[in-house]
Scaffold this motif. Structure first.
Motif, PDB file in Angstrom:
ATOM      1  N   HIS A 267       0.827  -1.210   0.000  1.00 28.75           N
ATOM      2  CA  HIS A 267       0.000   0.000   0.000  1.00 28.75           C
ATOM      3  C   HIS A 267       0.862   1.260   0.000  1.00 28.75           C
ATOM      4  O   HIS A 267       0.448   2.298  -0.536  1.00 28.75           O
ATOM      5  CB  HIS A 267      -0.960   0.001   1.196  1.00 28.75           C
ATOM      6  N   ASN A 268       2.062   1.196   0.585  1.00 24.12           N
ATOM      7  CA  ASN A 268       2.962   2.348   0.559  1.00 24.12           C
ATOM      8  C   ASN A 268       3.415   2.655  -0.868  1.00 24.12           C
ATOM      9  O   ASN A 268       3.441   3.821  -1.301  1.00 24.12           O
ATOM     10  CB  ASN A 268       4.189   2.095   1.436  1.00 24.12           C
ATOM     11  N   VAL A 269       3.791   1.597  -1.597  1.00 24.90           N
ATOM     12  CA  VAL A 269       4.223   1.784  -2.983  1.00 24.90           C
ATOM     13  C   VAL A 269       3.060   2.253  -3.846  1.00 24.90           C
ATOM     14  O   VAL A 269       3.194   3.192  -4.643  1.00 24.90           O
ATOM     15  CB  VAL A 269       4.809   0.474  -3.552  1.00 24.90           C
ATOM     16  N   SER A 270       1.912   1.617  -3.685  1.00 20.87           N
ATOM     17  CA  SER A 270       0.743   1.958  -4.493  1.00 20.87           C
ATOM     18  C   SER A 270       0.332   3.408  -4.285  1.00 20.87           C
ATOM     19  O   SER A 270       0.022   4.126  -5.243  1.00 20.87           O
ATOM     20  CB  SER A 270      -0.419   1.025  -4.142  1.00 20.87           C
ATOM     21  N   ASP A 271       0.312   3.865  -3.025  1.00 20.44           N
ATOM     22  CA  ASP A 271      -0.057   5.254  -2.748  1.00 20.44           C
ATOM     23  C   ASP A 271       0.936   6.230  -3.361  1.00 20.44           C
ATOM     24  O   ASP A 271       0.552   7.250  -3.955  1.00 20.44           O
ATOM     25  CB  ASP A 271      -0.131   5.489  -1.236  1.00 20.44           C
ATOM     26  N   LEU A 272       2.223   5.934  -3.225  1.00 20.00           N
ATOM     27  CA  LEU A 272       3.249   6.804  -3.795  1.00 20.00           C
ATOM     28  C   LEU A 272       3.118   6.890  -5.305  1.00 20.00           C
ATOM     29  O   LEU A 272       3.121   7.987  -5.894  1.00 20.00           O
ATOM     30  CB  LEU A 272       4.643   6.281  -3.430  1.00 20.00           C
ATOM     31  N   VAL A 273       3.001   5.722  -5.954  1.00 21.64           N
ATOM     32  CA  VAL A 273       2.969   5.683  -7.416  1.00 21.64           C
ATOM     33  C   VAL A 273       1.691   6.312  -7.968  1.00 21.64           C
ATOM     34  O   VAL A 273       1.734   7.130  -8.894  1.00 21.64           O
ATOM     35  CB  VAL A 273       3.103   4.226  -7.908  1.00 21.64           C
ATOM     36  N   ARG A 274       0.548   5.948  -7.410  1.00 19.89           N
ATOM     37  CA  ARG A 274      -0.728   6.408  -7.964  1.00 19.89           C
ATOM     38  C   ARG A 274      -1.073   7.846  -7.570  1.00 19.89           C
ATOM     39  O   ARG A 274      -1.544   8.626  -8.394  1.00 19.89           O
ATOM     40  CB  ARG A 274      -1.845   5.466  -7.534  1.00 19.89           C
ATOM     41  N   LYS A 275      -0.838   8.188  -6.310  1.00 20.36           N
ATOM     42  CA  LYS A 275      -1.270   9.493  -5.821  1.00 20.36           C
ATOM     43  C   LYS A 275      -0.231  10.594  -6.016  1.00 20.36           C
ATOM     44  O   LYS A 275      -0.583  11.733  -6.331  1.00 20.36           O
ATOM     45  CB  LYS A 275      -1.639   9.403  -4.339  1.00 20.36           C
ATOM     46  N   THR A 276       1.031  10.261  -5.811  1.00 21.71           N
ATOM     47  CA  THR A 276       2.083  11.277  -5.930  1.00 21.71           C
ATOM     48  C   THR A 276       2.674  11.323  -7.333  1.00 21.71           C
ATOM     49  O   THR A 276       2.801  12.386  -7.938  1.00 21.71           O
ATOM     50  CB  THR A 276       3.203  11.017  -4.898  1.00 21.71           C
ATOM     51  N   TRP A 277       3.051  10.152  -7.851  1.00 19.61           N
ATOM     52  CA  TRP A 277       3.653  10.122  -9.183  1.00 19.61           C
ATOM     53  C   TRP A 277       2.620  10.205 -10.297  1.00 19.61           C
ATOM     54  O   TRP A 277       2.967  10.514 -11.433  1.00 19.61           O
ATOM     55  CB  TRP A 277       4.458   8.839  -9.360  1.00 19.61           C
ATOM     56  N   LYS A 278       1.364   9.884  -9.998  1.00 19.48           N
ATOM     57  CA  LYS A 278       0.292   9.871 -11.013  1.00 19.48           C
ATOM     58  C   LYS A 278       0.596   8.859 -12.123  1.00 19.48           C
ATOM     59  O   LYS A 278       0.367   9.107 -13.313  1.00 19.48           O
ATOM     60  CB  LYS A 278       0.087  11.270 -11.628  1.00 19.48           C
ATOM     61  N   CYS A 279       1.124   7.703 -11.726  1.00 18.01           N
ATOM     62  CA  CYS A 279       1.426   6.629 -12.674  1.00 18.01           C
ATOM     63  C   CYS A 279       0.555   5.415 -12.365  1.00 18.01           C
ATOM     64  O   CYS A 279      -0.004   5.294 -11.274  1.00 18.01           O
ATOM     65  CB  CYS A 279       2.896   6.216 -12.583  1.00 18.01           C
ATOM     66  N   GLY A 280       0.446   4.514 -13.323  1.00 16.99           N
ATOM     67  CA  GLY A 280      -0.234   3.260 -13.084  1.00 16.99           C
ATOM     68  C   GLY A 280       0.651   2.319 -12.284  1.00 16.99           C
ATOM     69  O   GLY A 280       1.884   2.442 -12.310  1.00 16.99           O
ATOM     70  N   TYR A 281       0.019   1.382 -11.570  1.00 16.93           N
ATOM     71  CA  TYR A 281       0.784   0.437 -10.765  1.00 16.93           C
ATOM     72  C   TYR A 281       0.158  -0.946 -10.854  1.00 16.93           C
ATOM     73  O   TYR A 281      -1.050  -1.114 -10.670  1.00 16.93           O
ATOM     74  CB  TYR A 281       0.842   0.879  -9.307  1.00 16.93           C
ATOM     75  N   VAL A 282       0.992  -1.943 -11.150  1.00 17.67           N
ATOM     76  CA  VAL A 282       0.551  -3.334 -11.245  1.00 17.67           C
ATOM     77  C   VAL A 282       1.614  -4.215 -10.596  1.00 17.67           C
ATOM     78  O   VAL A 282       2.813  -3.974 -10.769  1.00 17.67           O
ATOM     79  CB  VAL A 282       0.348  -3.774 -12.712  1.00 17.67           C
ATOM     80  N   GLU A 283       1.175  -5.233  -9.862  1.00 15.17           N
ATOM     81  CA  GLU A 283       2.096  -6.257  -9.378  1.00 15.17           C
ATOM     82  C   GLU A 283       1.842  -7.543 -10.146  1.00 15.17           C
ATOM     83  O   GLU A 283       0.693  -7.836 -10.494  1.00 15.17           O
ATOM     84  CB  GLU A 283       1.936  -6.473  -7.872  1.00 15.17           C
ATOM     85  N   CYS A 284       2.905  -8.285 -10.420  1.00 14.86           N
ATOM     86  CA  CYS A 284       2.758  -9.482 -11.238  1.00 14.86           C
ATOM     87  C   CYS A 284       3.756 -10.551 -10.817  1.00 14.86           C
ATOM     88  O   CYS A 284       4.665 -10.306 -10.012  1.00 14.86           O
ATOM     89  CB  CYS A 284       2.951  -9.148 -12.726  1.00 14.86           C
ATOM     90  N   SER A 285       3.579 -11.725 -11.372  1.00 12.75           N
ATOM     91  CA  SER A 285       4.545 -12.813 -11.216  1.00 12.75           C
ATOM     92  C   SER A 285       4.765 -13.425 -12.591  1.00 12.75           C
ATOM     93  O   SER A 285       3.879 -14.084 -13.137  1.00 12.75           O
ATOM     94  CB  SER A 285       4.019 -13.886 -10.251  1.00 12.75           C
ATOM     95  N   ALA A 286       5.938 -13.165 -13.160  1.00 12.32           N
ATOM     96  CA  ALA A 286       6.261 -13.761 -14.453  1.00 12.32           C
ATOM     97  C   ALA A 286       6.339 -15.277 -14.329  1.00 12.32           C
ATOM     98  O   ALA A 286       5.949 -16.011 -15.240  1.00 12.32           O
ATOM     99  CB  ALA A 286       7.569 -13.199 -14.991  1.00 12.32           C
ATOM    100  N   LYS A 287       6.813 -15.744 -13.196  1.00  8.92           N
ATOM    101  CA  LYS A 287       6.991 -17.179 -12.990  1.00  8.92           C
ATOM    102  C   LYS A 287       5.667 -17.924 -13.062  1.00  8.92           C
ATOM    103  O   LYS A 287       5.570 -19.005 -13.665  1.00  8.92           O
ATOM    104  CB  LYS A 287       7.666 -17.432 -11.642  1.00  8.92           C
ATOM    105  N   PHE A 288       4.625 -17.364 -12.451  1.00  9.62           N
ATOM    106  CA  PHE A 288       3.335 -18.038 -12.407  1.00  9.62           C
ATOM    107  C   PHE A 288       2.294 -17.391 -13.330  1.00  9.62           C
ATOM    108  O   PHE A 288       1.097 -17.668 -13.217  1.00  9.62           O
ATOM    109  CB  PHE A 288       2.813 -18.085 -10.970  1.00  9.62           C
ATOM    110  N   ASN A 289       2.757 -16.493 -14.217  1.00  6.08           N
ATOM    111  CA  ASN A 289       1.888 -15.866 -15.216  1.00  6.08           C
ATOM    112  C   ASN A 289       0.699 -15.155 -14.554  1.00  6.08           C
ATOM    113  O   ASN A 289      -0.440 -15.260 -15.019  1.00  6.08           O
ATOM    114  CB  ASN A 289       1.382 -16.905 -16.227  1.00  6.08           C
ATOM    115  N   TRP A 290       0.965 -14.432 -13.499  1.00  8.30           N
ATOM    116  CA  TRP A 290      -0.075 -13.716 -12.766  1.00  8.30           C
ATOM    117  C   TRP A 290       0.004 -12.227 -13.086  1.00  8.30           C
ATOM    118  O   TRP A 290       1.012 -11.584 -12.837  1.00  8.30           O
ATOM    119  CB  TRP A 290       0.094 -13.950 -11.265  1.00  8.30           C
TER     120      TRP A 290
END
Length: 229
Positions: free
Chosen positions: A167-190
């Motif tokens: 939530h710290n990263v998401s808030d910084l990226v979305r609210k302060t940087w105004k960028c999109g944010y996604v978490e993923c796993s290349a290993k498990f194709n998530w």
């Protein structure tokens, strides 16, 4: 010739397979994938294009850029995708002269969207993304147009080793940087398909003025090609 099945990510209706319709073929979307060494950005690209994953680094990994060509349907039009997997560059080129004097950076300043990947288990990789984002904003010149940037936290399968709360990263990226944010796993194709969908939607909003873009990734339209540069 038999082609693989189409891999789709839909919101709403489906698009036409006609390339460009009456308006002609749309210009290609140029996607730049950046990140520190070892964050798994190449694995993300390989998973997206081939639904394949390997822990072993490929030939030239970490030392040269790789350009992949694919296709997608955005708002009823077929667009070529040029996805460039860049090595861990020390800094974003501040001019076209710097860009083209370094073979690892060629084409990076003309990207339509930047995917900045970090490892959720590595604090330094997030600092790299933070620095790279700032340098992109300071050096890119697109007139009045914004430069879409998507921040991606990879290795979600190693959640227990996370170094910064989500939530710290998401808030910084979305609210302060105004960028999109996604978490993923290349290993498990998530969420791999999701992140490329988000990247294209951000470009669609800037270039096509469509807030809700309909996207279909078309492996059946064109055989994926890769060039080691």
């Amino acid at each position: 010739m038999h082609w693989p099945a189409v891999c789709e990510n839909r919101e709403g209706g489906t698009g036409s397979r006609g390339r460009g319709g009456s308006g002609g073929m749309p210009p290609p979307f140029r996607i730049a994938v950046l990140g520190a060494q070892g964050v798994g950005k190449t694995a993300i690209v390989q998973r997206f294009l081939h639904d394949d994953y390997s822990d072993a680094p490929g030939p030239g990994a970490g030392h040269s850029r790789k350009v992949h060509l694919s296709a997608a349907v955005l708002n009823g039009h077929v667009h070529d995708l040029q996805i460039t997997d860049y090595p861990a560059i020390t800094s974003f080129p501040g001019s076209s002269l710097q860009e083209w004097s370094d073979s690892c950076c060629r084409g990076i300043r003309s990207a339509h969207v930047y995917i900045l990947v970090y490892d959720i288990c590595c604090f330094d990789s997030f600092e790299y993304v933070k620095t790279m984002r700032q340098q992109i904003l300071e050096t890119r010149v697109l007139g009045t147009a914004e430069v879409p940037i998507l921040i991606v936290g990879n290795k979600r399968d190693l959640q227990r080793g996370r170094v910064i709360p989500r939530h710290n990263v998401s808030d910084l990226v979305r609210k302060t940087w105004k960028c999109g944010y996604v978490e993923c796993s290349a290993k498990f194709n998530w969420h791999v398909l999701l992140l490329f969908g988000e990247a294209l939607r951000s470009v669609g909003c800037v270039r096509c003025k469509h807030v809700h873009a309909t996207i279909r990734f078309q492996r059946a339209l064109r055989r994926e090609r890769c060039a080691l540069m």
